[in-house]
Design a protein around this motif. Structure first.
Motif, PDB file in Angstrom:
ATOM      1  N   THR A  14       0.879  -1.305  -0.471  1.00  0.00           N
ATOM      2  CA  THR A  14      -0.306  -0.355  -0.157  1.00  0.00           C
ATOM      3  C   THR A  14       0.944   1.105  -0.231  1.00  0.00           C
ATOM      4  O   THR A  14       0.347   2.310   0.031  1.00  0.00           O
ATOM      5  CB  THR A  14      -0.624  -0.297   0.880  1.00  0.00           C
ATOM      6  OG1 THR A  14       0.101  -0.132   2.215  1.00  0.00           O
ATOM      7  CG2 THR A  14      -2.256  -0.994   1.206  1.00  0.00           C
ATOM      8  N   LYS A 198       1.493   4.817  16.048  1.00  0.00           N
ATOM      9  CA  LYS A 198       2.233   3.934  14.829  1.00  0.00           C
ATOM     10  C   LYS A 198       2.128   5.202  13.953  1.00  0.00           C
ATOM     11  O   LYS A 198       1.223   5.895  13.286  1.00  0.00           O
ATOM     12  CB  LYS A 198       0.531   3.849  14.960  1.00  0.00           C
ATOM     13  CG  LYS A 198       1.272   2.223  14.055  1.00  0.00           C
ATOM     14  CD  LYS A 198      -0.595   1.204  13.449  1.00  0.00           C
ATOM     15  CE  LYS A 198       1.077   0.324  12.129  1.00  0.00           C
ATOM     16  NZ  LYS A 198       0.752   0.698  10.937  1.00  0.00           N
ATOM     17  N   SER A 202      -0.573   4.805   4.880  1.00  0.00           N
ATOM     18  CA  SER A 202      -1.815   5.243   4.879  1.00  0.00           C
ATOM     19  C   SER A 202      -2.200   6.209   6.145  1.00  0.00           C
ATOM     20  O   SER A 202      -3.340   7.282   5.789  1.00  0.00           O
ATOM     21  CB  SER A 202      -3.016   4.070   5.075  1.00  0.00           C
ATOM     22  OG  SER A 202      -2.686   2.699   4.350  1.00  0.00           O
TER      23      SER A 202
END
Ligand code: ATP
Ligand code: MG
Length: 336
Positions: A14, A198, A202
């Motif tokens: 991704t 985190k 994305s």
């Protein structure tokens, strides 16, 4: 006979890999690739679960992942890198084990809950995304892995995989599926430069392995520190201070780090000094990786061939597991 224990780990294509991946999982993969029979899945089917409208993005990021692996030190002649969609046996395993997971169990998975909220999917969670923890367990079982080097966000997934293996084995009276153990590279997820707990591909808060020296410098100077500290003479907080969390990860000189923390708490060192030193240690650490990343750019075709060969090898292993599962589930007919 190959006596080595097996590792399964991987990433969703991704985006490019970042220092969270490096510290959370990649370094353990590199460290253990001799000792273990290691398999690295490029999870493109799982990447589609929340990117199904953008298949090009997922496709293009496969090559980026291959380059990042090479850059981080994964040896394609030791570890078997494979592409998930080239191993359809994974889906078969997924279907068989899905009977042993419950909707309620997945719904309570704290990582899934966070991800659904972060992606704004509360009222429109694709079923494919929702069931990805179970599909991920199928990745692990497809090579019957013993060890899974992952980041801390994956802890609930591995715990659920252990339960699935146990339930399958107990129900059918077999000792087939191994209960995988998680191996975490860091005690907590590597935080994002924005202070998010985190760093995520994305989430737009990453320091990528492919970032240039200039990009690294720019990002290090944006790193979240102590928002309450206005002047360098104000006492500063270390807890939740991302600059110091990165120092803990990248600065080998622990004495220097402790001294800087002490000065920071007393308001005797500027943020900019902490960050300047952070840039130096991170740059030193990441420079060889960055250089290998540039080398890998010219090797994309070669690395892709390796991944295809790896996929064929894994499909054969996975078909063997499928046959044993079918045998256990009374799903074999005729003389098969
Ligand atoms: P996405 O946002 O698309 O889910 P991601 O950055 O979470 O991307 P994944 O491909 O989902 O990356 O995760 C690959 C591996 O890297 C997993 O083992 C995961 O636990 C680990 N990982 C990802 N982000 C971090 C992080 N910030 N700190 C430590 N480990 C991480
Ligand atoms: Mg993720």
């Amino acid at each position: 006979m190959n006596e080595k224990k097996r590792i399964l780990t991987g990433d969703r294509p991704t985006g490019k890999l970042h220092i969270g991946h490096l510290m959370g999982s990649l370094q353990n993969r590199v460290r253990l690739q001799d000792e273990y029979d290691e398999y690295v899945v490029i999870a493109n089917i799982q990447a589609l679960t929340d990117n199904f409208e953008n298949p090009k993005k997922v496709r293009e990021n496969i090559e980026e992942l291959l380059c990042d692996y090479y850059a981080a030190g994964i040896d394609f002649n030791k570890a078997t890198v494979f592409i998930q969609s080239e191993v359809p046996a994974i889906h078969e395993i997924f279907m068989y084990i899905s009977n042993f997971a419950t909707v309620q169990q997945v719904a309570h998975n704290p990582t899934i809950k966070t991800e659904i909220a972060q992606k704004g999917l509360e009222n429109s969670t694709p079923l494919g995304f929702f069931i990805y923890p179970v599909h991920q367990a199928a990745d692990i079982f497809c090579v019957n892995a013993d060890l899974v080097p992952v980041g801390k966000d994956q802890a609930p997934m591995i715990e659920d995989s252990r339960i699935l293996a146990r339930k399958f084995n107990n129900t059918y009276g077999v000792k087939l599926l191994h209960e995988p153990e998680a191996l975490f590279g860091t005690e907590v997820n590597v935080p994002g430069i924005d202070g998010n707990s985190k760093m995520g591909k994305s989430l737009n808060n990453c320091i990528f392995l492919s970032d240039s020296e200039e990009e690294l410098r720019k990002k290090v100077f944006q790193v979240y520190t102590d928002p309450a500290r206005v002047h360098a003479t104000d006492p500063g907080k270390i807890e939740g201070n991302v600059a110091f969390m990165y120092h803990d990860l990248f600065n080998g000189n622990k004495e220097e780090v402790e001294k800087m923390k002490d000065l920071y708490r007393k308001g005797e060192i500027k943020d900019v000094e902490v960050k300047e030193r952070l840039f130096e240690v991170m740059n030193e650490y990441l420079k060889p990786i960055r250089e290998r990343r540039i080398e890998a750019e010219g090797m994309k075709d070669e690395l892709m061939v390796k991944a295809f060969e790896g996929s064929k090898k894994v499909q054969v292993i996975a078909e063997g597991i499928v046959e044993q599962m079918k045998e256990a589930m009374e799903l074999r007919f005729g003389n098969r």
